[in-house]
Motif scaffolding. Structure first.
Motif, PDB file in Angstrom:
ATOM      1  N   GLU A   8      -7.368   6.023  -3.590  1.00 12.06           N
ATOM      2  CA  GLU A   8      -7.196   5.737  -2.161  1.00 12.06           C
ATOM      3  C   GLU A   8      -8.266   4.769  -1.689  1.00 12.06           C
ATOM      4  O   GLU A   8      -9.326   4.648  -2.311  1.00 12.06           O
ATOM      5  CB  GLU A   8      -7.277   7.033  -1.333  1.00 12.06           C
ATOM      6  CG  GLU A   8      -8.612   7.740  -1.517  1.00 12.06           C
ATOM      7  CD  GLU A   8      -8.884   8.862  -0.520  1.00 12.06           C
ATOM      8  OE1 GLU A   8      -8.287   8.869   0.575  1.00 12.06           O
ATOM      9  OE2 GLU A   8      -9.722   9.730  -0.839  1.00 12.06           O
ATOM     10  N   ILE A   9      -7.962   4.093  -0.589  1.00  9.20           N
ATOM     11  CA  ILE A   9      -8.957   3.235   0.054  1.00  9.20           C
ATOM     12  C   ILE A   9      -9.521   3.985   1.252  1.00  9.20           C
ATOM     13  O   ILE A   9      -8.767   4.517   2.072  1.00  9.20           O
ATOM     14  CB  ILE A   9      -8.322   1.896   0.505  1.00  9.20           C
ATOM     15  CG1 ILE A   9      -7.949   1.061  -0.725  1.00  9.20           C
ATOM     16  CG2 ILE A   9      -9.284   1.117   1.390  1.00  9.20           C
ATOM     17  CD1 ILE A   9      -7.382  -0.309  -0.405  1.00  9.20           C
ATOM     18  N   LEU A  10     -10.840   4.056   1.329  1.00  2.30           N
ATOM     19  CA  LEU A  10     -11.478   4.730   2.470  1.00  2.30           C
ATOM     20  C   LEU A  10     -11.826   3.732   3.569  1.00  2.30           C
ATOM     21  O   LEU A  10     -11.698   4.027   4.748  1.00  2.30           O
ATOM     22  CB  LEU A  10     -12.766   5.443   2.033  1.00  2.30           C
ATOM     23  CG  LEU A  10     -12.644   6.684   1.157  1.00  2.30           C
ATOM     24  CD1 LEU A  10     -14.022   7.269   0.894  1.00  2.30           C
ATOM     25  CD2 LEU A  10     -11.761   7.728   1.821  1.00  2.30           C
ATOM     26  N   LEU A  11     -12.324   2.556   3.158  1.00  2.00           N
ATOM     27  CA  LEU A  11     -12.740   1.539   4.123  1.00  2.00           C
ATOM     28  C   LEU A  11     -12.205   0.193   3.670  1.00  2.00           C
ATOM     29  O   LEU A  11     -12.532  -0.271   2.569  1.00  2.00           O
ATOM     30  CB  LEU A  11     -14.275   1.483   4.198  1.00  2.00           C
ATOM     31  CG  LEU A  11     -14.991   2.771   4.649  1.00  2.00           C
ATOM     32  CD1 LEU A  11     -16.484   2.688   4.344  1.00  2.00           C
ATOM     33  CD2 LEU A  11     -14.762   3.022   6.127  1.00  2.00           C
ATOM     34  N   ASP A  12     -11.361  -0.424   4.507  1.00  2.00           N
ATOM     35  CA  ASP A  12     -10.810  -1.715   4.088  1.00  2.00           C
ATOM     36  C   ASP A  12     -11.763  -2.854   4.475  1.00  2.00           C
ATOM     37  O   ASP A  12     -12.764  -2.649   5.165  1.00  2.00           O
ATOM     38  CB  ASP A  12      -9.393  -1.918   4.637  1.00  2.00           C
ATOM     39  CG  ASP A  12      -9.360  -2.000   6.154  1.00  2.00           C
ATOM     40  OD1 ASP A  12     -10.369  -2.403   6.765  1.00  2.00           O
ATOM     41  OD2 ASP A  12      -8.322  -1.644   6.732  1.00  2.00           O
ATOM     42  N   GLN A  13     -11.407  -4.030   4.019  1.00  2.00           N
ATOM     43  CA  GLN A  13     -12.274  -5.200   4.153  1.00  2.00           C
ATOM     44  C   GLN A  13     -12.620  -5.511   5.614  1.00  2.00           C
ATOM     45  O   GLN A  13     -13.767  -5.805   5.933  1.00  2.00           O
ATOM     46  CB  GLN A  13     -11.511  -6.395   3.550  1.00  2.00           C
ATOM     47  CG  GLN A  13     -12.379  -7.381   2.858  1.00  2.00           C
ATOM     48  CD  GLN A  13     -11.564  -8.424   2.113  1.00  2.00           C
ATOM     49  OE1 GLN A  13     -10.387  -8.235   1.819  1.00  2.00           O
ATOM     50  NE2 GLN A  13     -12.196  -9.540   1.811  1.00  2.00           N
ATOM     51  N   GLU A  14     -11.624  -5.434   6.471  1.00  2.00           N
ATOM     52  CA  GLU A  14     -11.828  -5.776   7.878  1.00  2.00           C
ATOM     53  C   GLU A  14     -12.734  -4.755   8.567  1.00  2.00           C
ATOM     54  O   GLU A  14     -13.604  -5.107   9.370  1.00  2.00           O
ATOM     55  CB  GLU A  14     -10.462  -5.866   8.582  1.00  2.00           C
ATOM     56  CG  GLU A  14     -10.482  -6.607   9.904  1.00  2.00           C
ATOM     57  CD  GLU A  14     -11.257  -7.926   9.857  1.00  2.00           C
ATOM     58  OE1 GLU A  14     -11.060  -8.726   8.920  1.00  2.00           O
ATOM     59  OE2 GLU A  14     -12.072  -8.155  10.778  1.00  2.00           O
ATOM     60  N   VAL A 151     -17.423   7.246  -4.511  1.00  2.00           N
ATOM     61  CA  VAL A 151     -16.698   6.041  -4.088  1.00  2.00           C
ATOM     62  C   VAL A 151     -17.154   4.810  -4.873  1.00  2.00           C
ATOM     63  O   VAL A 151     -18.269   4.772  -5.405  1.00  2.00           O
ATOM     64  CB  VAL A 151     -16.885   5.785  -2.573  1.00  2.00           C
ATOM     65  CG1 VAL A 151     -16.214   6.873  -1.755  1.00  2.00           C
ATOM     66  CG2 VAL A 151     -18.365   5.671  -2.205  1.00  2.00           C
ATOM     67  N   VAL A 152     -16.278   3.838  -4.931  1.00  2.00           N
ATOM     68  CA  VAL A 152     -16.588   2.574  -5.615  1.00  2.00           C
ATOM     69  C   VAL A 152     -16.140   1.397  -4.751  1.00  2.00           C
ATOM     70  O   VAL A 152     -15.357   1.554  -3.817  1.00  2.00           O
ATOM     71  CB  VAL A 152     -15.890   2.475  -6.991  1.00  2.00           C
ATOM     72  CG1 VAL A 152     -16.408   3.541  -7.952  1.00  2.00           C
ATOM     73  CG2 VAL A 152     -14.371   2.550  -6.860  1.00  2.00           C
ATOM     74  N   GLY A 153     -16.642   0.229  -5.112  1.00  2.00           N
ATOM     75  CA  GLY A 153     -16.279  -1.009  -4.423  1.00  2.00           C
ATOM     76  C   GLY A 153     -17.394  -1.496  -3.520  1.00  2.00           C
ATOM     77  O   GLY A 153     -18.309  -0.744  -3.180  1.00  2.00           O
ATOM     78  N   TYR A 154     -17.345  -2.776  -3.150  1.00  2.00           N
ATOM     79  CA  TYR A 154     -18.321  -3.389  -2.250  1.00  2.00           C
ATOM     80  C   TYR A 154     -19.754  -3.083  -2.725  1.00  2.00           C
ATOM     81  O   TYR A 154     -20.606  -2.665  -1.972  1.00  2.00           O
ATOM     82  CB  TYR A 154     -18.090  -2.907  -0.814  1.00  2.00           C
ATOM     83  CG  TYR A 154     -18.685  -3.802   0.240  1.00  2.00           C
ATOM     84  CD1 TYR A 154     -18.140  -5.061   0.525  1.00  2.00           C
ATOM     85  CD2 TYR A 154     -19.817  -3.402   0.957  1.00  2.00           C
ATOM     86  CE1 TYR A 154     -18.704  -5.880   1.494  1.00  2.00           C
ATOM     87  CE2 TYR A 154     -20.383  -4.214   1.927  1.00  2.00           C
ATOM     88  CZ  TYR A 154     -19.816  -5.449   2.192  1.00  2.00           C
ATOM     89  OH  TYR A 154     -20.370  -6.261   3.153  1.00  2.00           O
ATOM     90  N   GLY A 155     -19.979  -3.259  -4.018  1.00  2.00           N
ATOM     91  CA  GLY A 155     -21.302  -3.036  -4.600  1.00  2.00           C
ATOM     92  C   GLY A 155     -21.422  -1.745  -5.378  1.00  2.00           C
ATOM     93  O   GLY A 155     -22.217  -1.642  -6.306  1.00  2.00           O
ATOM     94  N   LEU A 156     -20.637  -0.736  -4.994  1.00  2.00           N
ATOM     95  CA  LEU A 156     -20.742   0.575  -5.665  1.00  2.00           C
ATOM     96  C   LEU A 156     -19.938   0.576  -6.952  1.00  2.00           C
ATOM     97  O   LEU A 156     -18.803   0.092  -6.995  1.00  2.00           O
ATOM     98  CB  LEU A 156     -20.225   1.669  -4.736  1.00  2.00           C
ATOM     99  CG  LEU A 156     -21.072   1.893  -3.498  1.00  2.00           C
ATOM    100  CD1 LEU A 156     -20.208   2.032  -2.267  1.00  2.00           C
ATOM    101  CD2 LEU A 156     -21.973   3.089  -3.680  1.00  2.00           C
ATOM    102  N   ASP A 157     -20.516   1.177  -7.990  1.00  2.00           N
ATOM    103  CA  ASP A 157     -19.884   1.128  -9.304  1.00  2.00           C
ATOM    104  C   ASP A 157     -19.602   2.503  -9.868  1.00  2.00           C
ATOM    105  O   ASP A 157     -20.178   3.507  -9.441  1.00  2.00           O
ATOM    106  CB  ASP A 157     -20.790   0.389 -10.295  1.00  2.00           C
ATOM    107  CG  ASP A 157     -22.006   1.234 -10.669  1.00  2.00           C
ATOM    108  OD1 ASP A 157     -22.755   1.638  -9.764  1.00  2.00           O
ATOM    109  OD2 ASP A 157     -22.192   1.515 -11.876  1.00  2.00           O
ATOM    110  N   LEU A 158     -18.724   2.495 -10.847  1.00  2.00           N
ATOM    111  CA  LEU A 158     -18.568   3.642 -11.744  1.00  2.00           C
ATOM    112  C   LEU A 158     -18.761   3.067 -13.133  1.00  2.00           C
ATOM    113  O   LEU A 158     -17.952   2.247 -13.583  1.00  2.00           O
ATOM    114  CB  LEU A 158     -17.179   4.277 -11.595  1.00  2.00           C
ATOM    115  CG  LEU A 158     -16.814   5.362 -12.618  1.00  2.00           C
ATOM    116  CD1 LEU A 158     -17.853   6.465 -12.665  1.00  2.00           C
ATOM    117  CD2 LEU A 158     -15.454   5.942 -12.305  1.00  2.00           C
ATOM    118  N   ALA A 159     -19.857   3.445 -13.783  1.00  2.00           N
ATOM    119  CA  ALA A 159     -20.195   2.901 -15.103  1.00  2.00           C
ATOM    120  C   ALA A 159     -20.127   1.370 -15.123  1.00  2.00           C
ATOM    121  O   ALA A 159     -19.600   0.777 -16.059  1.00  2.00           O
ATOM    122  CB  ALA A 159     -19.289   3.502 -16.174  1.00  2.00           C
TER     123      ALA A 159
END
Ligand code: IMP
Ligand code: MG
Length: 180
Positions: A8-14, A151-159
């Motif tokens: 799922e997406i928690l926070l979109d780009q906008e 959570v992942v994305g926008y800098g956050l990683d999983l491995a």
């Protein structure tokens, strides 16, 4: 379109862009007529910091700092390492530590202490995300309060993966054990 590896997406780009702009305005107001040094915590905080600093309409300097708390990225070590140490150039500076997420708070606490020990004039903290179970942990600026999910994305990683996603979401694959 959502990356297939996300549940799922928690926070979109906008949503992220709008909030980063607000934080930039807030910070610019608070540090007006002061000189501010932006210290992104690499690797996770670099995407957020790069966007944030372009929303702060003040003369800034930049001091990337390297910290890791999740060891290999799949297992929490619980220990904060500063492989680059703290440069002596922090002396007398007003530092704004910028990180992706406040989880246990160990990273920001350790860095703040070390920066003050090294002679920084002040240390403020800015995180894009703060988890529900960390809501009582202090940070001067918080972008979003989020549920206790990995959570992942926008800098956050999983491995090491997903840092380049322009939005934030939860991965389908299992997440590493928490550092708390
Ligand atoms: P803290 O020291 O426990 O606050 O950990 C903060 C660091 O752990 C962040 O800079 C992230 O690199 C990592 N981290 C904590 N929670 C998450 C998450 O949900 N996704 C990805 N990385 C996380
Ligand atoms: Mg990380």
């Amino acid at each position: 379109m959502m990356n297939k590896s996300l549940a799922e997406i928690l926070l979109d780009q906008e949503t992220i862009r709008t909030r980063v702009r607000e934080l930039g305005l807030l910070i610019a107001r608070e540090f007006h007529n002061r000189s501010l040094c932006i210290a992104p915590l690499l690797d996770g905080g670099m995407i957020f910091a790069a966007d944030l600093m372009r929303e702060i309409d003040l003369p800034l300097t930049l001091l990337p700092l390297k910290a890791s708390s999740y060891g290999s990225g799949t297992q929490s070590s619980g220990v904060i390492t500063l492989p680059w140490g703290i440069p002596s150039t922090v002396k007398g500076k007003e530092i704004l530590l910028v990180d992706d997420i406040l989880d246990t708070g160990k990273t920001l606490r350790t860095l703040s202490e070390q920066l003050l020990n090294a002679g920084a004039l002040s240390v403020h903290t800015c995180v894009l995300l703060r988890k529900e179970y960390s809501k009582d942990l202090p940070a001067d600026y918080v972008g979003f309060e989020i549920p206790d999910k990995f959570v992942v994305g926008y800098g956050l990683d999983l491995a090491g993966k997903y840092r380049n996603l322009p939005y934030i979401g939860t991965p389908r694959e299992s997440s590493p054990p928490s550092g708390r």
